[in-house]
Design a protein around this motif. Structure first.
Motif, PDB file in Angstrom:
ATOM      1  N   LEU A 210       0.831  -1.206   0.000  1.00 17.06           N
ATOM      2  CA  LEU A 210       0.000   0.000   0.000  1.00 17.06           C
ATOM      3  C   LEU A 210       0.866   1.257   0.000  1.00 17.06           C
ATOM      4  O   LEU A 210       0.567   2.239  -0.690  1.00 17.06           O
ATOM      5  N   SER A 211       1.962   1.223   0.730  1.00 13.99           N
ATOM      6  CA  SER A 211       2.849   2.378   0.805  1.00 13.99           C
ATOM      7  C   SER A 211       3.490   2.677  -0.541  1.00 13.99           C
ATOM      8  O   SER A 211       3.664   3.840  -0.913  1.00 13.99           O
ATOM      9  N   ALA A 212       3.849   1.634  -1.291  1.00 12.54           N
ATOM     10  CA  ALA A 212       4.447   1.847  -2.618  1.00 12.54           C
ATOM     11  C   ALA A 212       3.477   2.586  -3.534  1.00 12.54           C
ATOM     12  O   ALA A 212       3.859   3.529  -4.247  1.00 12.54           O
ATOM     13  N   GLY A 213       2.213   2.192  -3.530  1.00 11.83           N
ATOM     14  CA  GLY A 213       1.225   2.897  -4.337  1.00 11.83           C
ATOM     15  C   GLY A 213       1.010   4.325  -3.884  1.00 11.83           C
ATOM     16  O   GLY A 213       0.814   5.229  -4.712  1.00 11.83           O
ATOM     17  N   PHE A 214       1.047   4.524  -2.567  1.00 13.61           N
ATOM     18  CA  PHE A 214       0.854   5.866  -2.026  1.00 13.61           C
ATOM     19  C   PHE A 214       1.966   6.809  -2.489  1.00 13.61           C
ATOM     20  O   PHE A 214       1.697   7.911  -2.983  1.00 13.61           O
ATOM     21  N   PRO A 403      -3.670   9.550 -14.182  1.00 11.51           N
ATOM     22  CA  PRO A 403      -2.491  10.371 -14.474  1.00 11.51           C
ATOM     23  C   PRO A 403      -1.492  10.453 -13.330  1.00 11.51           C
ATOM     24  O   PRO A 403      -0.280  10.472 -13.561  1.00 11.51           O
ATOM     25  N   LEU A 404      -1.975  10.469 -12.082  1.00  6.22           N
ATOM     26  CA  LEU A 404      -1.043  10.524 -10.957  1.00  6.22           C
ATOM     27  C   LEU A 404      -0.192   9.261 -10.894  1.00  6.22           C
ATOM     28  O   LEU A 404       1.029   9.326 -10.709  1.00  6.22           O
ATOM     29  N   LEU A 405      -0.829   8.107 -11.049  1.00  4.74           N
ATOM     30  CA  LEU A 405      -0.088   6.856 -10.954  1.00  4.74           C
ATOM     31  C   LEU A 405       0.884   6.705 -12.124  1.00  4.74           C
ATOM     32  O   LEU A 405       2.025   6.254 -11.948  1.00  4.74           O
ATOM     33  N   THR A 406       0.449   7.094 -13.322  1.00  2.00           N
ATOM     34  CA  THR A 406       1.334   6.971 -14.485  1.00  2.00           C
ATOM     35  C   THR A 406       2.518   7.919 -14.369  1.00  2.00           C
ATOM     36  O   THR A 406       3.674   7.531 -14.620  1.00  2.00           O
ATOM     37  N   PHE A 576      -5.009   3.328  12.238  1.00  2.00           N
ATOM     38  CA  PHE A 576      -6.203   3.319  11.394  1.00  2.00           C
ATOM     39  C   PHE A 576      -6.227   4.532  10.472  1.00  2.00           C
ATOM     40  O   PHE A 576      -6.440   4.420   9.257  1.00  2.00           O
ATOM     41  N   TYR A 577      -5.991   5.705  11.025  1.00  2.00           N
ATOM     42  CA  TYR A 577      -6.050   6.918  10.215  1.00  2.00           C
ATOM     43  C   TYR A 577      -4.862   6.995   9.241  1.00  2.00           C
ATOM     44  O   TYR A 577      -4.996   7.548   8.143  1.00  2.00           O
ATOM     45  N   SER A 578      -3.736   6.434   9.604  1.00  2.00           N
ATOM     46  CA  SER A 578      -2.601   6.403   8.675  1.00  2.00           C
ATOM     47  C   SER A 578      -2.916   5.535   7.470  1.00  2.00           C
ATOM     48  O   SER A 578      -2.644   5.902   6.320  1.00  2.00           O
ATOM     49  N   THR A 579      -3.488   4.374   7.740  1.00  2.00           N
ATOM     50  CA  THR A 579      -3.863   3.478   6.627  1.00  2.00           C
ATOM     51  C   THR A 579      -4.942   4.116   5.768  1.00  2.00           C
ATOM     52  O   THR A 579      -4.908   4.059   4.530  1.00  2.00           O
ATOM     53  N   LEU A 580      -5.926   4.745   6.424  1.00  2.00           N
ATOM     54  CA  LEU A 580      -6.994   5.404   5.674  1.00  2.00           C
ATOM     55  C   LEU A 580      -6.439   6.532   4.815  1.00  2.00           C
ATOM     56  O   LEU A 580      -6.866   6.731   3.665  1.00  2.00           O
ATOM     57  N   ALA A 581      -5.459   7.269   5.328  1.00  2.00           N
ATOM     58  CA  ALA A 581      -4.860   8.353   4.551  1.00  2.00           C
ATOM     59  C   ALA A 581      -4.138   7.817   3.327  1.00  2.00           C
ATOM     60  O   ALA A 581      -4.202   8.414   2.239  1.00  2.00           O
ATOM     61  N   MET A 582      -3.442   6.703   3.494  1.00  2.00           N
ATOM     62  CA  MET A 582      -2.741   6.130   2.343  1.00  2.00           C
ATOM     63  C   MET A 582      -3.714   5.652   1.276  1.00  2.00           C
ATOM     64  O   MET A 582      -3.396   5.651   0.090  1.00  2.00           O
ATOM     65  N   LEU A 583      -4.912   5.247   1.683  1.00  2.86           N
ATOM     66  CA  LEU A 583      -5.908   4.810   0.707  1.00  2.86           C
ATOM     67  C   LEU A 583      -6.603   5.978   0.033  1.00  2.86           C
ATOM     68  O   LEU A 583      -6.875   5.948  -1.175  1.00  2.86           O
ATOM     69  N   LEU A 584      -6.905   7.016   0.786  1.00  2.50           N
ATOM     70  CA  LEU A 584      -7.741   8.102   0.271  1.00  2.50           C
ATOM     71  C   LEU A 584      -6.952   9.292  -0.263  1.00  2.50           C
ATOM     72  O   LEU A 584      -7.432   9.997  -1.147  1.00  2.50           O
ATOM     73  N   LEU A 585      -5.759   9.536   0.283  1.00  2.04           N
ATOM     74  CA  LEU A 585      -5.031  10.733  -0.124  1.00  2.04           C
ATOM     75  C   LEU A 585      -4.718  10.777  -1.615  1.00  2.04           C
ATOM     76  O   LEU A 585      -4.824  11.843  -2.230  1.00  2.04           O
ATOM     77  N   PRO A 586      -4.319   9.651  -2.264  1.00  3.69           N
ATOM     78  CA  PRO A 586      -4.107   9.735  -3.718  1.00  3.69           C
ATOM     79  C   PRO A 586      -5.343  10.202  -4.479  1.00  3.69           C
ATOM     80  O   PRO A 586      -5.228  10.981  -5.434  1.00  3.69           O
TER      81      PRO A 586
END
Length: 867
Positions: A210-214, A403-406, A576-586
């Motif tokens: 998950l961190s790599a994608g973030f 576009p962000l991921l690419t 919990f909030y750190s994981t949620l941020a990594m999912l939602l922030l992108p």
């Protein structure tokens, strides 16, 4: 052999003449022919003793349909036996395409190295390292630290949060000393440590993933926000100087049992867009067919001829269908390179749903010329063209978040990037020399022809010293997505199997570490699903073990949190909030970028924000469903279940309730049982598991409702899930949509029957047949058997293998055509009349389709006459 309904000679002769596009005088001259064979001999101007009258008349029938344009274009010719043929492909200039054996046996490679017989990998290009390579290495080191640091910290917090085990050295020693002597008591005491240890290991792996994608999304946001960076491949500033005459590019479209109307419509739109740039003379188009359906193959032949006529593309648009389908798409590309690759410097690979603008194609060529170290330059295709709710959500997601991921992948990878198999330009010479793919050795489902060839070809190109880049800012590249969830999952199953196969190449000698990482991420993109599934199951098991084995009077939790002991709410909420941020922030960064760049093309700031929120909610419902299916795919692959590689559907298709029940029934039952079990053990834990089990239980209605076209179009009318290609559609996409409608009106059903029965359809099929054998008793006996069998069983009972054999031999086609008309075989003639559908047939030259808005009325014999 009795025929269904024999008719008199005069009847078929008159009907046949009505379907020949002849001038009135010539029709009058042929009307007194004593037989159909004599009619064909008169058409061909052949003597009365000629053997295959139907074959001899093929050229004349084509000329009656298409006039002199085929001959003027140099397409209509004759083979060595004097039979009419269409030059659908250019002359062959063969080039060896030899794949290198993989050498996956590490022990054998070690022994060869010890004995001095090791084979070195192909030497890289003799060029000094580019400046970007050192920068890329430093960036990846930073990425590794950014992944490992937060992962270690999160795992440390997770260790403190888990309920029963003290993982300190003293605590673990105390646990070992206090193990009871009874084996059952020992198991009961050790079980929490086993469960927690497994949960911690899976958590660390998944948090790192998950961190790599973030961090990829974060750096993509930074790249897009600041614009062009120092180490960046872009067509901006290249100018519009004419492409040199010696720089030849082939645009190749491998197809296999595709929607012919859509594939040829997209190709026509691309061709016309390229012609508008004035650089058309530097490009040739190749349609490379692997179709195994005779109906589709016959429709492709007709569509190719119509495409060339309508665009004036004779000599620039070529068509070839392989009779032996070897190595699927990669084998089709190899076949092109072997036959014609030496005549071109570059090739652009397109899928059947690809559309590319002429500006994009010319910029790709100029980009290659400006970067002589580049072997592959991949564009970032924009998804569009679908109307179902599910597809529109996915189009919106890929357009906003993609576009962000690419850009982020480009930031970390630079010239050691991905190749996605389509909408990319390739330098042909190194591709031929280094990227041919040998089958994977061994037996089983992970051996044989490589399925996901694109990642492997990119790795081999980089191993040979050539760069693989992503031009993520280059516009004008488009594709389509699956229309519904089930179609997407069918595609994912193929991709999952292909990525698992590719991981066997992880230790192939000479592969760059970045591409080893690409193989690993390809596996993790699907292996993460069973890992998440296992993580959730183990968490549930840990909760059950704690609930059943731990003393309940020691529990001291309250609120929605499960009764675990000890409980550290600060660490838990932080994690919990750190994981949620990594999912939602992108996603939030993507939304912010849309606001900054301008949200009008997405329906405005309010609507794009609402669309993002709706997409997040739908993702919560869809992610567990994908997790379940991907887990099944991975397990099924390791259990030896093979996968069928079929072309995806290219139209908007809805999912029926019956199909959804069949495909989602098991996971619905799993979600229900899982929820009941957790509610019985500890209802408070159900609050945390509700997004998972709830999505599984709702999978049937979600799959059906999201596949509806009406809902998708309704939201589009409200400007929700709107993308720029819908706000202001590019010329190429509008043309593709228009040509697709026109092609569908012409009708493609029954193309094989028309290739056998229809006078013009048969002439075209005879001219394009490729099995041009000589004369021998064995061949003649086989031809006679095929004609007799085809007449007896009719088209409906012929399998595709027999149909393709007929379609490939011009002699058999001509004889079958003549005999069924002479003898009035209604089991062929009746389906042909039905297959005409909306086709216009009159006494003058037939047209492909009735003009829009015109009317037509059926005559007594089922032929459409002018209204």
């Amino acid at each position: 052999m009795p025929k269904n309904k024999p008719i008199s000679l005069r009847g078929p002769l008159d009907e046949y003449l009505r379907h020949l596009p002849l001038a009135a005088a010539e029709r009058e001259r042929l009307a007194d022919a004593g037989s159909l064979a004599e009619l064909h001999r008169r058409l061909a101007g052949a003597p009365a003793a000629a053997g295959d009258a139907g074959l001899d008349s093929a050229a004349r029938r084509l000329a009656g349909e298409y006039g002199d344009e085929l001959a003027a274009a140099g397409v209509l010719a004759t083979d060595d036996a004097g039979r009419a043929c269409l030059a659908a492909a250019p002359p062959i200039r063969r080039t060896p395409v030899v794949p290198e054996p993989w050498g996956l046996n590490l022990l054998r490679r070690a022994w060869l190295r010890i004995t001095g017989r090791a084979v070195a990998p192909p030497p890289p290009r003799d060029l000094p390292p580019a400046s970007w390579q050192r920068v890329a290495s430093l960036r990846r080191l930073v990425l590794l630290l950014l992944i490992l640091g937060p992962t270690a910290l999160a795992t440390w917090y997770m260790r403190d949060i888990l309920p029963c085990c003290d993982w300190s050295f003293s605590g673990f020693a105390q646990f070992v000393e206090g193990v009871p002597p009874s084996p059952w008591h020992s198991l009961g005491t050790a079980l929490p440590y086993l469960l927690e240890g497994s949960v911690l290991g899976l958590f660390a792996l998944l948090f790192g993933w998950l961190s790599a994608g973030f961090w990829t999304a974060v750096m993509g946001f930074w790249e897009l926000l600041r614009g062009r960076g120092r180490h960046f491949i872009s067509a901006t500033g290249l100018g519009t100087a004419p492409i040199p005459a010696e720089v030849r590019t082939a645009i190749v479209m491998p197809i296999c049992n595709e929607d012919v109307a859509r594939a040829f419509a997209g190709l026509r739109a691309t061709y016309e867009s390229l012609a508008a740039t004035g650089e058309q003379a530097r490009f040739d188009f190749f349609i490379l067919s692997d179709s195994s359906s005779a109906d589709i193959a016959a429709a492709e032949q007709q569509a190719w001829l119509e495409l060339c006529r309508e665009t004036g593309g004779f000599g620039r648009i070529f068509y070839r269908r392989r009779r032996r389908r070897v190595k699927r798409k990669s084998g089709n590309i190899d076949d092109f390179c072997r036959r014609w690759g030496s005549q071109y410097r570059y090739m652009v690979v397109m899928d059947a749903d690809s559309v590319m603008s002429g500006e994009c194609l010319t910029k790709l060529v100029r980009l290659m010329e400006a970067n002589p170290e580049a072997g592959i330059i991949q564009t970032a295709p924009k998804a569009s063209g679908r109307d179902t709710l599910y597809a529109r959500m996915q189009q919106f997601a890929t357009r906003v978040y993609g576009p962000l991921l690419t850009a982020g992948m480009h930031f970390w990878q630079l010239g050691e990037s991905h190749y996605w198999g389509h909408n990319a330009i390739i330098r042909i010479k190194p591709f031929i020399e280094h990227c041919a793919l040998a089958p994977l050795p061994g037996r089983g489902v992970f051996a044989g022809a490589i399925l996901s060839h694109d990642f492997v070809e990119a790795a081999l190109m980089r191993r040979a010293g050539w760069g693989v880049w992503v031009a993520h800012d280059l516009p004008g590249s488009y594709e389509e997505l699956p229309p519904n969830l089930l179609d997407e999952l069918k595609r994912d199953r193929r991709w999952c199997h292909g990525n698992l196969m590719n991981f066997r190449l992880f230790l192939v000698r000479g592969i760059h570490p970045v591409h080893r990482a690409v193989f690993l991420t390809g596996v993790m993109s699907y292996l993460s699903a069973p890992l998440w599934f296992a993580f959730l199951l183990l968490s549930t098991a840990l909760m059950a073990a704690h609930q059943l084995l731990m003393p309940q009077d020691a529990a001291s939790a309250s609120g929605p949190f499960p009764a675990w002991m000890p409980w550290y709410p600060q660490e838990a909420m932080l994690l919990f909030y750190s994981t949620l941020a990594m999912l939602l922030l992108p996603k939030l960064l993507s939304l912010a970028l849309v606001w900054i760049k301008g949200a009008d093309a997405y329906g405005g700031a309010i609507r794009v924000t609402l669309s993002v929120l709706l997409e997040m909610g739908c993702s919560i419902l869809l992610t567990p469903v994908r997790m379940f299916f991907h887990s099944c795919f991975v397990v099924g692959a390791f259990l030896g279940r093979s996968v069928q590689w079929k072309s995806p559907r290219r139209d908007d298709g809805s999912t029926s309730w019956a199909e959804a029940l069949r495909r989602h029934g098991v996971q619905t039952l799993l979600g229900l049982v899982w929820a009941l079990l957790v509610a019985w053990l500890n209802p408070r834990f159900l609050w945390w598991l509700a997004p998972i089990v709830g999505a599984l239980m709702l999978s049937i209605p979600v799959s059906v409702i999201s596949s509806r076209v009406g809902l998708g179009r309704g939201l589009r009318a409200l400007k929700l899930f709107l993308i720029p290609e819908e706000h202001a559609a590019p010329t190429e996409l509008r043309a593709t949509e228009r040509y697709t409608r026109e092609n569908r009106r012409r009708g493609q059903d029954g193309a094989f029957v028309r290739a056998v029965v229809d006078p013009q359809g048969n002439a075209l099929a005879c001219a394009m047949a490729t099995a041009r054998h000589g004369q021998s008793l064995a061949i003649e006996r086989l031809r006679a058997e095929r004609v007799t069998h085809a007449l007896a069983v009719g088209p409906e009972r012929l399998d595709d293998r027999a149909r393709l054999a007929l379609l490939g031999d011009p002699v058999v086609l001509a004889r079958l055509h003549l005999q069924l008309w002479e003898e009035g075989w209604e089991n062929w003639l009746a389906p042909w009349r039905r297959s005409l559908g909306g086709l216009y047939r009159g006494s003058a030259r037939p047209q492909a389709a009735a003009a829009p808005g015109s009317e037509a009325k059926p005559a007594a014999d089922g032929v459409l006459l002018a209204g």
